[in-house]
Design an enzyme around this catalytic site. Structure first.
Site, PDB file in Angstrom:
ATOM      1  N   LYS A 187       0.786  -1.070  -0.054  1.00  0.00           N
ATOM      2  CA  LYS A 187      -0.099   0.041  -0.075  1.00  0.00           C
ATOM      3  C   LYS A 187       0.885   1.254  -0.033  1.00  0.00           C
ATOM      4  O   LYS A 187       0.787   2.314  -0.568  1.00  0.00           O
ATOM      5  CB  LYS A 187      -0.925  -0.033   1.205  1.00  0.00           C
ATOM      6  N   LYS A 198      -0.482  11.364   5.081  1.00  0.00           N
ATOM      7  CA  LYS A 198      -0.335  10.356   5.799  1.00  0.00           C
ATOM      8  C   LYS A 198       0.373   9.084   5.218  1.00  0.00           C
ATOM      9  O   LYS A 198       1.119   8.452   5.909  1.00  0.00           O
ATOM     10  CB  LYS A 198      -1.803   9.812   6.442  1.00  0.00           C
TER      11      LYS A 198
HETATM   12  P1  NAD Z   1     -12.650   7.433   9.551  1.00  0.00           P
HETATM   13  O1  NAD Z   1     -11.777   8.288  10.327  1.00  0.00           O
HETATM   14  O2  NAD Z   1     -13.750   8.060   8.928  1.00  0.00           O
HETATM   15  O3  NAD Z   1     -13.207   6.264  10.249  1.00  0.00           O
HETATM   16  C1  NAD Z   1     -12.252   5.507  11.432  1.00  0.00           C
HETATM   17  C2  NAD Z   1     -13.359   5.139  12.440  1.00  0.00           C
HETATM   18  O4  NAD Z   1     -12.559   4.658  13.622  1.00  0.00           O
HETATM   19  C3  NAD Z   1     -14.056   6.501  12.958  1.00  0.00           C
HETATM   20  O5  NAD Z   1     -15.296   6.601  13.054  1.00  0.00           O
HETATM   21  C4  NAD Z   1     -13.442   6.505  14.544  1.00  0.00           C
HETATM   22  O6  NAD Z   1     -14.195   7.092  15.415  1.00  0.00           O
HETATM   23  C5  NAD Z   1     -13.187   5.022  14.866  1.00  0.00           C
HETATM   24  N1  NAD Z   1     -12.370   4.673  15.975  1.00  0.00           N
HETATM   25  C6  NAD Z   1     -11.160   5.411  16.268  1.00  0.00           C
HETATM   26  N2  NAD Z   1     -10.867   4.922  17.353  1.00  0.00           N
HETATM   27  C7  NAD Z   1     -11.479   4.048  17.791  1.00  0.00           C
HETATM   28  C8  NAD Z   1     -11.634   3.037  18.945  1.00  0.00           C
HETATM   29  N3  NAD Z   1     -10.693   2.987  19.784  1.00  0.00           N
HETATM   30  N4  NAD Z   1     -12.673   2.073  18.930  1.00  0.00           N
HETATM   31  C9  NAD Z   1     -13.484   2.032  18.038  1.00  0.00           C
HETATM   32  N5  NAD Z   1     -13.640   3.002  16.838  1.00  0.00           N
HETATM   33  C10 NAD Z   1     -12.544   3.868  16.832  1.00  0.00           C
HETATM   34  O7  NAD Z   1     -11.553   6.823   8.527  1.00  0.00           O
HETATM   35  P2  NAD Z   1     -11.702   6.148   7.061  1.00  0.00           P
HETATM   36  O8  NAD Z   1     -11.688   7.226   6.012  1.00  0.00           O
HETATM   37  O9  NAD Z   1     -12.985   5.127   7.260  1.00  0.00           O
HETATM   38  O10 NAD Z   1     -10.302   5.340   6.816  1.00  0.00           O
HETATM   39  C11 NAD Z   1     -10.038   4.089   7.625  1.00  0.00           C
HETATM   40  C12 NAD Z   1      -8.675   3.743   7.374  1.00  0.00           C
HETATM   41  O11 NAD Z   1      -8.798   3.198   5.744  1.00  0.00           O
HETATM   42  C13 NAD Z   1      -7.704   4.590   7.469  1.00  0.00           C
HETATM   43  O12 NAD Z   1      -6.414   4.028   7.948  1.00  0.00           O
HETATM   44  C14 NAD Z   1      -7.568   5.247   6.115  1.00  0.00           C
HETATM   45  O13 NAD Z   1      -6.053   5.443   5.921  1.00  0.00           O
HETATM   46  C15 NAD Z   1      -7.690   4.044   5.271  1.00  0.00           C
HETATM   47  N6  NAD Z   1      -8.205   4.308   3.895  1.00  0.00           N
HETATM   48  C16 NAD Z   1      -9.029   5.489   3.576  1.00  0.00           C
HETATM   49  C17 NAD Z   1      -9.446   5.584   2.412  1.00  0.00           C
HETATM   50  C18 NAD Z   1     -10.145   6.797   1.975  1.00  0.00           C
HETATM   51  O14 NAD Z   1     -10.475   7.200   0.998  1.00  0.00           O
HETATM   52  N7  NAD Z   1     -11.300   7.264   3.359  1.00  0.00           N
HETATM   53  C19 NAD Z   1      -8.879   5.107   1.276  1.00  0.00           C
HETATM   54  C20 NAD Z   1      -8.205   4.144   1.734  1.00  0.00           C
HETATM   55  C21 NAD Z   1      -7.801   3.561   2.737  1.00  0.00           C
END
Ligand code: NAD
Length: 290
Positions: A166, A241
């Site tokens: 990734k 990030k």
């Molecule tokens: P996001 O911030 O929308 O979702 C993360 C969720 O985790 C949040 O709802 C938060 O409340 C929850 N969380 C945090 N700590 C927690 C805990 N201790 N217990 C339970 N829940 C908890 O982020 P996202 O956009 O959904 O991305 C998630 C992952 O996917 C990240 O690592 C990101 O880099 C990766 N990603 C995102 C995208 C994108 O386009 N959004 C694309 C590829 C990869």
């Protein structure tokens, strides 16, 4: 059908849960944000431990390494059923991915790191690409569930190799987007039409995804973010990030990545100037001096 504990119902996690439910699986979900929990159609768990207990599979989709480490060390590993498969789909640093998987293995639990590409659109459509690190038998066990949420499922090798794939991909993409932006701005300044440059480059030796799919000037690729004032898409903050994760990994591996380092520095400046929420292709604005 499988009983799945799902932790992290954010932008990516919530649609993944929807697809698992639509495929007939039982999902017990948890997020620290109560509104996100209220919004899900899954069975609501009162804690991360509650989501994990009784689950045959645990999937996490959390922001970054410290969240993953915290959730696994404090809740998942102590409460997972014997034989449960653990799959972390978050994008995190390689070191944390390998460290958590090693502790899971000590407890007799199989774990996969399975970061995704494809963004929120791919998550909603169930067309994500999963890059999966971990033992062979764990990969085969996890594959049918990953296929519910994704279209392309690639086994990249041992623990942490999903994260390696990734961040290498995104380091290349970040650096090439800057190079593409420089090319288009130079062409502009020297009086070459952007469509002409696109037609040449997209069919020549410098063609790449940053040009053919995410072209940073409006016009040549109608669906690129440049046509909607760089409304994301894949945000500059997410790219930063991943570039920082790549730099940390390069340091651990003793690998010289001067282009990756320059890309991280440029996206740092771009985000620092208040552009975190813009699409990453908006970096061309900085190249233009705007
Ligand atoms: P996001 O911030 O929308 O979702 C993360 C969720 O985790 C949040 O709802 C938060 O409340 C929850 N969380 C945090 N700590 C927690 C805990 N201790 N217990 C339970 N829940 C908890 O982020 P996202 O956009 O959904 O991305 C998630 C992952 O996917 C990240 O690592 C990101 O880099 C990766 N990603 C995102 C995208 C994108 O386009 N959004 C694309 C590829 C990869």
């Amino acid at each position: 059908m499988t009983t799945i504990g799902f932790i992290g119902l954010g932008n990516m996690g919530a649609p993944m849960v929807k697809n698992l439910l639509a495929a007939g699986h039982t999902v017990k979900a948890y997020d620290i944000v109560p509104e996100l929990l209220d919004a899900t159609q899954a069975t609501k768990a009162e804690s991360a431990a509650g989501a994990v207990k009784g689950a045959e599979m645990v999937i996490t989709m959390l922001p970054a390494g410290p969240h993953v480490s915290g959730v696994y060390m404090e809740s998942v590993l102590d409460n997972a059923e014997a034989g449960a498969l653990l799959i972390d789909c978050s994008t995190i640093d390689v070191e944390t991915a390998r460290a958590v998987a090693a502790v899971a293995a000590e407890r007799g639990l199989d774990m996969l790191d399975a970061p995704v590409s494809g963004g929120v659109g791919g998550s909603e459509a169930g067309t994500l690409t999963f890059m999966v690190g971990g033992p062979d038998q764990a990969f085969e066990k996890g594959r049918p569930i990953l296929e519910v949420m994704g279209k392309t499922i690639v086994h990249t090798g041992g623990s942490g190799n999903g994260q390696v794939a990734k961040i290498c991909n995104n380091m290349i993409l970040g650096a090439t987007m800057i190079a593409v932006g420089e090319g288009f701005v130079m062409a502009e300044n020297l009086g070459l039409d952007k469509q002409v440059l696109f037609d040449i480059v997209s069919t020549s030796s410098a063609s790449c995804f940053a040009i053919t799919s995410h072209c940073p000037v409006p016009g040549p690729v109608p669906e690129s973010a440049a046509n909607r004032d760089f409304q994301a898409g894949f945000t500059a903050a997410m790219m930063l990030k991943d570039l920082k994760l790549a730099q940390a990994a390069a340091q651990t591996a003793g690998t010289a990545t001067p282009m990756g380092a320059a890309a991280a520095a440029m996206f740092g400046l771009f985000c620092g100037a208040g552009n975190e929420a813009l699409d990453y292709s908006g970096i061309i604005k900085m190249i233009r001096g705007k």
